[in-house]
Enzyme design. Sequence first.
Site, PDB file in Angstrom:
ATOM      1  N   LYS A   1     -12.101  -2.640   3.884  1.00 41.69           N
ATOM      2  CA  LYS A   1     -11.316  -1.623   2.855  1.00 41.69           C
ATOM      3  C   LYS A   1     -12.377  -1.611   1.646  1.00 41.69           C
ATOM      4  O   LYS A   1     -13.610  -0.977   1.640  1.00 41.69           O
ATOM      5  CB  LYS A   1     -10.070  -2.119   2.355  1.00 41.69           C
ATOM      6  CG  LYS A   1      -8.962  -1.868   3.614  1.00 41.69           C
ATOM      7  CD  LYS A   1      -7.740  -1.958   3.131  1.00 41.69           C
ATOM      8  CE  LYS A   1      -6.606  -2.452   4.350  1.00 41.69           C
ATOM      9  NZ  LYS A   1      -6.452  -1.396   5.292  1.00 41.69           N
TER      10      LYS A   1
ATOM     11  N   HIS B   1      -5.283  -5.314   0.002  1.00 37.81           N
ATOM     12  CA  HIS B   1      -5.196  -4.024  -1.277  1.00 37.81           C
ATOM     13  C   HIS B   1      -5.541  -4.568  -2.414  1.00 37.81           C
ATOM     14  O   HIS B   1      -4.895  -3.846  -3.216  1.00 37.81           O
ATOM     15  CB  HIS B   1      -3.860  -3.259  -1.033  1.00 37.81           C
ATOM     16  CG  HIS B   1      -3.606  -2.596   0.543  1.00 37.81           C
ATOM     17  ND1 HIS B   1      -4.484  -1.615   0.608  1.00 37.81           N
ATOM     18  CD2 HIS B   1      -2.889  -2.978   1.371  1.00 37.81           C
ATOM     19  CE1 HIS B   1      -4.158  -0.853   1.946  1.00 37.81           C
ATOM     20  NE2 HIS B   1      -3.031  -2.137   2.364  1.00 37.81           N
TER      21      HIS B   1
ATOM     22  N   SER C   1       0.873  -1.054   0.069  1.00 39.35           N
ATOM     23  CA  SER C   1       0.031   0.066  -0.104  1.00 39.35           C
ATOM     24  C   SER C   1       0.809   1.199  -0.067  1.00 39.35           C
ATOM     25  O   SER C   1       0.423   2.469  -0.324  1.00 39.35           O
ATOM     26  CB  SER C   1      -0.849   0.078   1.346  1.00 39.35           C
ATOM     27  OG  SER C   1      -0.435   0.225   2.430  1.00 39.35           O
TER      28      SER C   1
HETATM   29  N1  PLP Z   1      -3.016  -6.505   5.886  1.00 36.67           N
HETATM   30  C1  PLP Z   1      -2.653  -5.496   5.080  1.00 36.67           C
HETATM   31  C2  PLP Z   1      -1.805  -5.534   3.882  1.00 36.67           C
HETATM   32  C3  PLP Z   1      -3.498  -4.230   5.558  1.00 36.67           C
HETATM   33  O1  PLP Z   1      -3.182  -3.030   5.079  1.00 36.67           O
HETATM   34  C4  PLP Z   1      -3.897  -4.245   6.682  1.00 36.67           C
HETATM   35  C5  PLP Z   1      -4.737  -3.041   7.151  1.00 36.67           C
HETATM   36  O2  PLP Z   1      -4.254  -1.891   7.343  1.00 36.67           O
HETATM   37  C6  PLP Z   1      -4.253  -5.425   7.360  1.00 36.67           C
HETATM   38  C7  PLP Z   1      -3.842  -6.369   7.097  1.00 36.67           C
HETATM   39  C8  PLP Z   1      -5.171  -5.361   8.714  1.00 36.67           C
HETATM   40  O3  PLP Z   1      -6.572  -5.475   8.084  1.00 36.67           O
HETATM   41  P1  PLP Z   1      -7.796  -5.056   9.060  1.00 36.67           P
HETATM   42  O4  PLP Z   1      -8.156  -3.714   9.341  1.00 36.67           O
HETATM   43  O5  PLP Z   1      -9.025  -5.824   8.799  1.00 36.67           O
HETATM   44  O6  PLP Z   1      -7.408  -5.481  10.476  1.00 36.67           O
END
Ligand code: PLP
Length: 310
Positions: A156, A125, A97
């Site tokens: 998201k 993402h 990201s």
């Molecule tokens: N994995 C990635 C690549 C993320 O960008 C995020 C959130 O920022 C997460 C995992 C965690 O996701 P969640 O918000 O559902 O805990």
Amino acid sequence: SIHKDLEEKIARFHQREDAILYASCFDANAGIFEALLTPEDAVLSDELNHASIIDGIRLCKANKYRYKHMDMQDLEAKLKEAQKHRLRLVATDGAFSMDGDIAPLREICQLAQKYDALVFIDECHATGFLGPNGRGTDELLGVMDKVTIINSTLGKALGGAAGGYTTGPKPLIDLLRQRSRPYLFSNSLPPAVVGCASKALDLLMESNAIAQSMAAKTQRFRTKMTAAGFTISGKDHPICPVMLGDARLASVMAEDMLNRGIYVIGFSYPVVPKGKARIRVQISAVHSDEDIDRCVEAFTEVGRKHGALP
Ligand code: PLP
């Protein structure tokens, strides 16, 4: 029953055998490595993987290898080194990201095949908008049948603001239901979130119009911004980091954009490396072409004002 229905829908969406829900993808990442890997196994992780993957790996007792970001030579060297272990798991974000770059999954899957490893991707993402039908990075790169495990978020692109899951082979999901600590020792998702995610998946499975429009909007923004003289990091991803370098410049430009009614965020050290400050723009399915053009115009104005453009 609505939770079970959603698990079935997620598995269908990703064309996998089964799925398990968590309160967040952070939990899904925290729960998988420890449940799956023993001290006889190895996990090979991209150095820029998300913090929750790093924490999940910390919790497991497998042998840990960290390969250079998207560096296939380094991954191959580490896979060779890891041949002495019982089982190998390559773990990577599907899309990263901070830079909007996409993992070279074709090459990763080829190496995994050559060195007898499983592939795990975090699709936070990517789920809902990458690939012709929004299935994610594995669909975009044509390796849906080669990636073994997907973790992703409902919070998201799927819009529910919370929730995560693992999808993959049924025996793995059965194992997680028995052994994954964030699943066993925490509440599941609130029903309203389940309903929202379920509807989002219905919309994506009814037609690929949303996924297709994301690709077109992303291209419109990236092309117009590049023509205006900006450098946009990454490729073909709706996360479009406008690279500015200087931390103060990123911060004052983001503030000026906000004053013009455009919500973008400046990132600088320590979130990104020193000297690589940027404003991260995220294209959404609800943006119209006019919104995107207005954003490019505002960037051009603000960029000229602060000396980022001539
Ligand atoms: N994995 C990635 C690549 C993320 O960008 C995020 C959130 O920022 C997460 C995992 C965690 O996701 P969640 O918000 O559902 O805990």
